[in-house]
Design a protein around this motif. Sequence first.
Motif, short mmCIF file in Angstrom:
data_model
loop_
_atom_site.label_atom_id
_atom_site.label_comp_id
_atom_site.label_asym_id
_atom_site.label_seq_id
_atom_site.Cartn_x
_atom_site.Cartn_y
_atom_site.Cartn_z
N LEU A 1 0.99 -1.14 0.00
CA LEU A 1 -0.02 0.04 0.00
C LEU A 1 0.80 1.24 -0.01
N ALA A 2 1.93 1.38 0.69
CA ALA A 2 2.88 2.29 0.64
C ALA A 2 3.46 2.66 -0.75
N LEU A 3 3.72 1.46 -1.36
CA LEU A 3 4.35 1.49 -2.56
C LEU A 3 3.34 2.02 -3.76
N VAL A 4 2.05 1.59 -3.57
CA VAL A 4 1.00 2.14 -4.49
C VAL A 4 0.73 3.56 -4.27
N PHE A 5 0.86 3.99 -2.95
CA PHE A 5 0.50 5.30 -2.57
C PHE A 5 1.82 6.27 -3.19
N TRP A 6 3.03 5.88 -3.17
CA TRP A 6 4.13 6.58 -3.61
C TRP A 6 3.99 6.45 -5.24
N LEU A 7 3.69 5.39 -5.86
CA LEU A 7 3.15 5.62 -7.34
C LEU A 7 2.52 6.53 -7.70
N VAL A 8 1.40 6.26 -6.89
CA VAL A 8 0.19 7.32 -7.40
C VAL A 8 0.81 8.84 -7.21
N ALA B 1 3.80 9.89 -7.58
CA ALA B 1 4.65 10.13 -8.41
C ALA B 1 4.18 10.38 -9.70
N LEU B 2 3.10 9.62 -10.26
CA LEU B 2 2.41 9.44 -11.49
C LEU B 2 1.80 10.84 -11.59
N ALA B 3 0.98 11.29 -10.53
CA ALA B 3 0.11 12.51 -10.53
C ALA B 3 1.12 13.70 -10.83
N ALA B 4 2.27 13.66 -10.22
CA ALA B 4 3.49 14.81 -10.25
C ALA B 4 3.92 14.87 -11.82
N HIS C 1 -5.16 14.42 -12.86
CA HIS C 1 -3.66 14.21 -13.36
C HIS C 1 -3.75 12.58 -13.51
N LEU C 2 -4.06 11.95 -12.37
CA LEU C 2 -4.04 10.36 -12.29
C LEU C 2 -4.88 9.74 -13.21
N GLY C 3 -6.01 10.19 -13.23
CA GLY C 3 -6.91 9.69 -14.47
C GLY C 3 -6.63 9.78 -15.73
#
Length: 105
Positions: free
Chosen positions: A44-51, A53-56, A95-97
């Motif tokens: 879950l921490a990895l998914v949060f970090w990836l989200v 980073a992807l949004a940024a 951004h994420l979408g």
Amino acid sequence: MQTQMSEEKEKDLMLMYRETRPREFFGEKSNTNHLAWSLLVVLLALVFWLVVALAAAENQRYALATKACQDRVFPTEIDTSCLKQVKSRDHWWQHLGHALVHLGS
């Protein structure tokens, strides 16, 4: 003979106490699978970090595509300080979408 009898009495006494002992004391044995919960927390921490980073990254990509961070003095250059703090869309989930829907393009 006497020692054998006292050993039998001692075994019977210990067996009696062993049988009256509760099967588990609180905290003695855990039914929780700590490895599975630890892996879940790490994932879950990895998914949060990836989200995040992807949004940024999508925020900066869209700012570059719309030329929101074009340098005012040198029109062919990019203002990197603007690129670090730009908000090219209203919300992070936009951004994420967009990044997830248009993954390869």
